[in-house]
Design a protein around this motif. Sequence first.
Motif, mmCIF file in Angstrom:
data_model
loop_
_atom_site.group_PDB
_atom_site.id
_atom_site.type_symbol
_atom_site.label_atom_id
_atom_site.label_comp_id
_atom_site.label_asym_id
_atom_site.label_seq_id
_atom_site.Cartn_x
_atom_site.Cartn_y
_atom_site.Cartn_z
ATOM 1 N N GLN A 235 0.838 -1.196 0.000
ATOM 2 C CA GLN A 235 0.000 0.000 0.000
ATOM 3 C C GLN A 235 0.877 1.252 0.000
ATOM 4 O OE1 GLN A 235 -2.447 -0.531 3.480
ATOM 5 N NE2 GLN A 235 -3.863 -1.925 2.417
ATOM 6 N N GLU B 63 -0.888 8.784 -7.039
ATOM 7 C CA GLU B 63 0.245 8.037 -6.496
ATOM 8 C C GLU B 63 -0.169 7.005 -5.450
ATOM 9 O OE1 GLU B 63 3.324 8.135 -7.553
ATOM 10 O OE2 GLU B 63 2.845 9.662 -9.063
ATOM 11 N N GLY B 64 -1.269 7.226 -4.788
ATOM 12 C CA GLY B 64 -1.677 6.317 -3.720
ATOM 13 C C GLY B 64 -2.164 4.969 -4.241
ATOM 14 N N TYR B 65 -1.959 3.930 -3.399
ATOM 15 C CA TYR B 65 -2.460 2.582 -3.711
ATOM 16 C C TYR B 65 -2.897 1.915 -2.408
ATOM 17 C CZ TYR B 65 -2.920 -2.005 -5.818
ATOM 18 O OH TYR B 65 -3.426 -3.201 -6.269
ATOM 19 N N THR C 237 -7.803 9.933 0.727
ATOM 20 C CA THR C 237 -7.625 8.912 1.764
ATOM 21 C C THR C 237 -7.612 7.513 1.144
ATOM 22 O OG1 THR C 237 -8.869 10.319 3.308
ATOM 23 C CG2 THR C 237 -8.521 8.021 3.943
ATOM 24 N N ASN C 238 -6.711 6.667 1.629
ATOM 25 C CA ASN C 238 -6.762 5.227 1.336
ATOM 26 C C ASN C 238 -6.318 4.462 2.575
ATOM 27 O OD1 ASN C 238 -3.979 5.374 1.408
ATOM 28 N ND2 ASN C 238 -3.673 4.913 -0.761
ATOM 29 N N LYS D 238 0.775 5.460 0.527
ATOM 30 C CA LYS D 238 0.037 6.608 1.050
ATOM 31 C C LYS D 238 -0.215 7.626 -0.055
ATOM 32 C CE LYS D 238 0.459 10.362 4.441
ATOM 33 N NZ LYS D 238 1.319 10.970 5.476
ATOM 34 N N PRO D 239 -1.370 8.272 -0.062
ATOM 35 C CA PRO D 239 -1.643 9.284 -1.099
ATOM 36 C C PRO D 239 -0.659 10.445 -1.026
ATOM 37 C CG PRO D 239 -3.660 8.673 0.066
ATOM 38 C CD PRO D 239 -2.532 8.076 0.831
ATOM 39 N N SER E 84 -7.371 6.342 -4.051
ATOM 40 C CA SER E 84 -7.883 7.194 -2.978
ATOM 41 C C SER E 84 -9.359 7.515 -3.177
ATOM 42 C CB SER E 84 -7.094 8.506 -2.928
ATOM 43 O OG SER E 84 -5.729 8.279 -2.657
#
Length: 225
Positions: free
Chosen positions: A53, A81-83, A137-138, A55-56, A86
């Motif tokens: 994972q 960029e997040g995974y 948020t993710n 972070k955004p 988001s």
Amino acid sequence: LSGDFATRAEILSRTSLVIKNTTRMDTATYRCEVAAPADTKTIDEINIQLTVQVKPMTPRCTVPKAVPVGKSASLHCHENEGYPKSTYSWYRNSEPLSPDAKSKHHNSSYTLNPTTGTLVFHAVHKGDTGRYSCIATNDAGFAKCEEQEMEVYDLNIGGIIGGVLVVLAVLVLITLGICCAYRRGYFANSKESGESYKTPAKPDGVNYIRTDDEGDFRHKSSFVI
């Protein structure tokens, strides 16, 4: 271990794999094989799914600076960029805007899409003026963009009508001025003088005679002493 794992991974106690500095590219299914020649089942394996994972990053927010009352306004928030991907939430003056229309605390008509990060006001009013920010948020965390001011202003209908009337008055005055100028002859073409259509004056010392054999005038020079 080979390839990129040669410098970032190692096997501990013959049964554990440690990956250092994981990246999103390390997301994959890993297979572990166990060999036991002395057992009835000499070999076995297990598959382990690893999801890395991310972070955004700080989302990019687009907020219009000024919108007239009654017009629509679109606010955008996005980061890639997040995974996993988001989801987005919007705030006005640090207070959250609910995506549920039934939970709205004021009379503004808007649509909020948490998946795309788009906030659309269908018809803004003065109460929508404020500082807007967005949070992506993710499962790995969240990131927030800086607050941006959106002003909702009243259209000056009287001023617009007055401006139109002034422009029309100027056009009428210009038209009247052109008409008066035409009547007074300022735009008339100057006539050619009558002399330009007359036979040129005979030069001194030149006599014109007509001969019987020739059908035109010829001239000869004579000198007066």
